[in-house]
Scaffold this active site. Structure first.
Site, PDB file in Angstrom:
ATOM      1  N   THR A 125       0.856  -1.172   0.000  1.00  0.00           N
ATOM      2  CA  THR A 125       0.000   0.000   0.000  1.00  0.00           C
ATOM      3  C   THR A 125       0.896   1.227   0.000  1.00  0.00           C
ATOM      4  O   THR A 125       1.905   1.254   0.701  1.00  0.00           O
ATOM      5  CB  THR A 125      -0.946  -0.020   1.216  1.00  0.00           C
ATOM      6  N   TRP A 176      -3.907   5.227  -5.456  1.00  0.00           N
ATOM      7  CA  TRP A 176      -3.216   6.275  -4.699  1.00  0.00           C
ATOM      8  C   TRP A 176      -2.293   7.076  -5.611  1.00  0.00           C
ATOM      9  O   TRP A 176      -1.611   6.528  -6.457  1.00  0.00           O
ATOM     10  CB  TRP A 176      -2.307   5.652  -3.640  1.00  0.00           C
ATOM     11  N   GLU A 223      -4.694  -2.695   5.047  1.00  0.00           N
ATOM     12  CA  GLU A 223      -4.317  -3.164   6.380  1.00  0.00           C
ATOM     13  C   GLU A 223      -5.441  -3.891   7.103  1.00  0.00           C
ATOM     14  O   GLU A 223      -5.222  -4.474   8.156  1.00  0.00           O
ATOM     15  CB  GLU A 223      -3.855  -1.969   7.231  1.00  0.00           C
ATOM     16  N   LYS A 274      -6.509  10.243  -3.930  1.00  0.00           N
ATOM     17  CA  LYS A 274      -7.109   9.020  -4.421  1.00  0.00           C
ATOM     18  C   LYS A 274      -7.784   9.291  -5.752  1.00  0.00           C
ATOM     19  O   LYS A 274      -8.796   9.940  -5.808  1.00  0.00           O
ATOM     20  CB  LYS A 274      -8.128   8.539  -3.412  1.00  0.00           C
TER      21      LYS A 274
HETATM   22  P1  AMP Z   1      -6.367   1.103   0.358  1.00  0.00           P
HETATM   23  O1  AMP Z   1      -5.423   0.620   1.386  1.00  0.00           O
HETATM   24  O2  AMP Z   1      -5.739   1.455  -0.936  1.00  0.00           O
HETATM   25  O3  AMP Z   1      -7.517   0.178   0.214  1.00  0.00           O
HETATM   26  O4  AMP Z   1      -6.981   2.490   0.873  1.00  0.00           O
HETATM   27  C1  AMP Z   1      -7.615   2.585   2.102  1.00  0.00           C
HETATM   28  C2  AMP Z   1      -8.143   3.981   2.283  1.00  0.00           C
HETATM   29  O5  AMP Z   1      -9.148   4.269   1.313  1.00  0.00           O
HETATM   30  C3  AMP Z   1      -8.833   4.187   3.616  1.00  0.00           C
HETATM   31  O6  AMP Z   1      -7.914   4.445   4.644  1.00  0.00           O
HETATM   32  C4  AMP Z   1      -9.724   5.369   3.298  1.00  0.00           C
HETATM   33  O7  AMP Z   1      -9.004   6.587   3.365  1.00  0.00           O
HETATM   34  C5  AMP Z   1     -10.125   5.127   1.859  1.00  0.00           C
HETATM   35  N1  AMP Z   1     -11.439   4.469   1.811  1.00  0.00           N
HETATM   36  C6  AMP Z   1     -11.697   3.154   1.700  1.00  0.00           C
HETATM   37  N2  AMP Z   1     -13.020   2.921   1.679  1.00  0.00           N
HETATM   38  C7  AMP Z   1     -13.622   4.123   1.784  1.00  0.00           C
HETATM   39  C8  AMP Z   1     -14.992   4.554   1.818  1.00  0.00           C
HETATM   40  N3  AMP Z   1     -15.995   3.712   1.733  1.00  0.00           N
HETATM   41  N4  AMP Z   1     -15.210   5.878   1.948  1.00  0.00           N
HETATM   42  C9  AMP Z   1     -14.205   6.773   2.022  1.00  0.00           C
HETATM   43  N5  AMP Z   1     -12.899   6.419   1.978  1.00  0.00           N
HETATM   44  C10 AMP Z   1     -12.613   5.115   1.861  1.00  0.00           C
END
Ligand code: AMP
Length: 543
Positions: free
Chosen positions: A184, A445, A331, A440
């Site tokens: 990540t 990312w 995570e 995002k």
């Molecule tokens: P990743 O590790 O790439 O899956 O990103 C995780 C991050 O995505 C989280 O810490 C949030 O900041 C964002 N995220 C994931 N799901 C949501 C959601 N339903 N609404 C808003 N942000 C989200």
């Protein structure tokens, strides 16, 4: 007194054994990189996964070894999900959309000797090869007729499978053994590896299949839009084996038309993806005459990765599709909160139901969550105060692979997510902000720090800040703010051209704005919160 029940390990191979025995005929349809649509099933998956496990062993792969993939959602990638982990080795799925430096870093940091790749990534692999000294074996995930010439000495996946007899019993081992590795891109420094276990993966699968989870069952035909290189495709490959759901794998770079046609042709009832996918889906529906919407059988769509836009939830609702809004992160495997309606929501009007659905759902059993203030004091779940969101549970990370970033979990096991949220008295979570500054874009990312560093390398840039600005299609796109060096007068396109040499094309900021100065904290850090506030209503070109 200890209980007297059997301590059988929860292993990923057990999911496949079960699927083969009880759902052997359930279909796995794969759009392949060779341009065909392959109709397989769990029996075929199990057979080929066993053969691949034999082949990997023959190539010297042992328990604990990391095996990397650069691949789309296809039957071969699914086979590797079970073959590699089933052996006791670790499947290291690498996101091919990353910039080459990051791919090289991630493969190298993972310590992989074997890299399997789709033919669409052959040139990418050939280019990266000199920077992957640890990788000694390259396998092209294709048949003998489509072997790419560019990766010299690469082995042929289908030939490896064909050379084995499939008589192979999955080894039994400690369920806490590592099963897969996903990187990540955090806020600072290099990407960090989240190392899942067999136990965490199997427990997480139960949640996907749970009626108050994602409700996956053998009645479903699942259009797996979320990539297999994104947090284990949200755990669906394992969960679908647990319940025998039909799987539809959309293959290389699926566009909305491909997804729509597959959904209709395969009677898909269930799908999952980041908001950008569904924004593209509705754009396609709106722009394409003569589509037979009645032929769609979708009834549930899971949206996560970024906040599900209200517009998307409403559009789906009008078509009789329930959006399950979920929150989680690499995570957390990723499911942590899931937005299902409760009995008391049954009488709500459609608009009121959407009011509930735009929140990020409630914690599922297994995940504990809390919000805390800057001093780590727990804050009330009153739907008013927002705090740093922390979680803990058996499928939440305990630390990053090779301790990148140091300890991330407090003494009581709480993991700080970097998200800021409110929690309502009924347990619904509402994300209000990200304490991280990463941008995002379409579920991927973009590191603001990487972009800033790249911009600062330009001779006319004194200081640079990158923030995410709302975008109708991509949720967020980067805006680059630049303080010019005195006596210089660069044009925006000069700076972008310099950036293009250092970052992936889709990372390039949508706009460069020159400013006189940037706000700083007392310790000299950029005040991103202030900048985001200042540019909150900024409209990017083309947005
Ligand atoms: P990743 O590790 O790439 O899956 O990103 C995780 C991050 O995505 C989280 O810490 C949030 O900041 C964002 N995220 C994931 N799901 C949501 C959601 N339903 N609404 C808003 N942000 C989200």
């Amino acid at each position: 007194m200890m209980g007297l029940m059997q301590d059988r390990p929860l292993l990923i191979s057990g999911l496949l054994d079960y699927a083969e025995r009880y759902h052997g005929d359930a279909e796995i349809v794969s759009r392949t990189c060779e341009g065909t649509v392959l109709r397989g099933n769990y029996r075929m998956l199990a057979d080929r996964a066993r053969r691949m496990a034999q082949a990997l062993q023959r190539l010297g792969v042992k328990a604990g070894d990391r095996v990397a993939t650069l691949a789309w959602n296809t039957h071969r990638h699914m086979e590797l999900y079970f073959a590699v982990s089933g052996l006791g080795a670790v499947l290291h799925t690498v996101n091919p959309r990353l910039f080459q430096d990051q791919i090289a870093y991630i493969v190298d940091h993972g310590g992989c000797n074997v890299l399997l790749f789709d033919i669409s990534f052959a040139d990418l692999v050939a280019g990266l090869r000199p920077r992957l000294p640890q990788v000694t074996t390259f396998v092209a995930m294709t048949d003998a007729d489509h072997m790419p010439a560019s990766v010299e000495g690469a082995l042929c996946y289908d030939a490896l499978v064909a050379a084995e007899d499939g008589r192979f019993a999955w080894p039994q081992f400690d369920e806490r053994s590592a099963s897969s590795l996903c990187y990540t891109s955090g806020t600072t420094g290099n990407p960090k590896g989240v190392l899942y276990t067999h136990r965490s993966t199997v427990l997480h699968s139960f949640v996907v299949c749970q009626a108050d989870g994602l409700q996956l069952s053998s009645k479903d035909s699942t259009l797996l839009v979320v990539p297999l290189f994104h947090v284990n495709a949200w755990g669906v490959p394992y969960a679908s084996a647990m319940c025998g759901a039909k799987l539809v794998l959309p293959g290389p770079a699926p566009d909305p038309k491909t997804l729509f046609d597959l959904a209709v042709a395969e009677g898909c009832t269930f799908s999952l993806g980041v908001p950008t996918v569904w924004l593209g889906w509705f754009k396609y529906l709106d722009e394409t005459a003569g589509l037979d919407l009645a032929a769609l059988k979708l009834n549930r769509v899971v949206i996560g990765g970024s906040a599900a836009p209200r517009y998307v939830i409403e559009r789906f609702q009008k078509q009789g599709v329930f959006v399950i809004h979920a929150w989680g992160m690499s995570e957390t495997s990723p499911l942590a909160t899931v937005g299902n309606l409760l009995p008391r929501h049954a009488g709500l009007s459609p608009t009121e139901q959407v009011d509930v659905q735009v929140k990020q759902g409630r914690a599922i059993f297994g995940v504990e969550l809390r919000i805390v203030d800057d001093q780590g004091n727990e804050l009330p779940h009153d739907g008013t105060v927002a705090g740093d969101l922390q979680v803990r549970g058996p499928w939440v990370t305990a630390g990053y692979f090779r301790s990148e970033g140091g300890a991330v979990v407090g003494p009581d096991g709480w993991f700080s997510t970097g998200d800021v949220a409110k929690v309502f008295p009924d347990g619904f979570l509402q994300l209000t902000d990200r304490s991280k500054d990463v941008i995002k874009s379409g579920g991927e990312w973009i590191s603001s720090i990487d972009l800033e560093n790249a911009a600062m390398a330009h001779p006319a840039v004194q200081e640079a800040a990158v923030i995410g600005v709302a975008h109708p299609k991509w949720q967020e796109r980067p805006l680059l703010l630049v303080v010019r060096k005195p006596g210089t007068d660069p044009r925006p396109e000069d700076i972008l051209a310099a950036l293009a040499e250092r970052v992936a094309k889709w990372w390039l900021p949508d706009e460069v704005v020159f400013v006189e100065e940037l706000p700083h904290t007392a310790t000299g850090k950029l005040q991103k919160v202030k900048l985001r506030e200042q540019f909150r209503n900024h409209v990017l070109p083309g947005a």
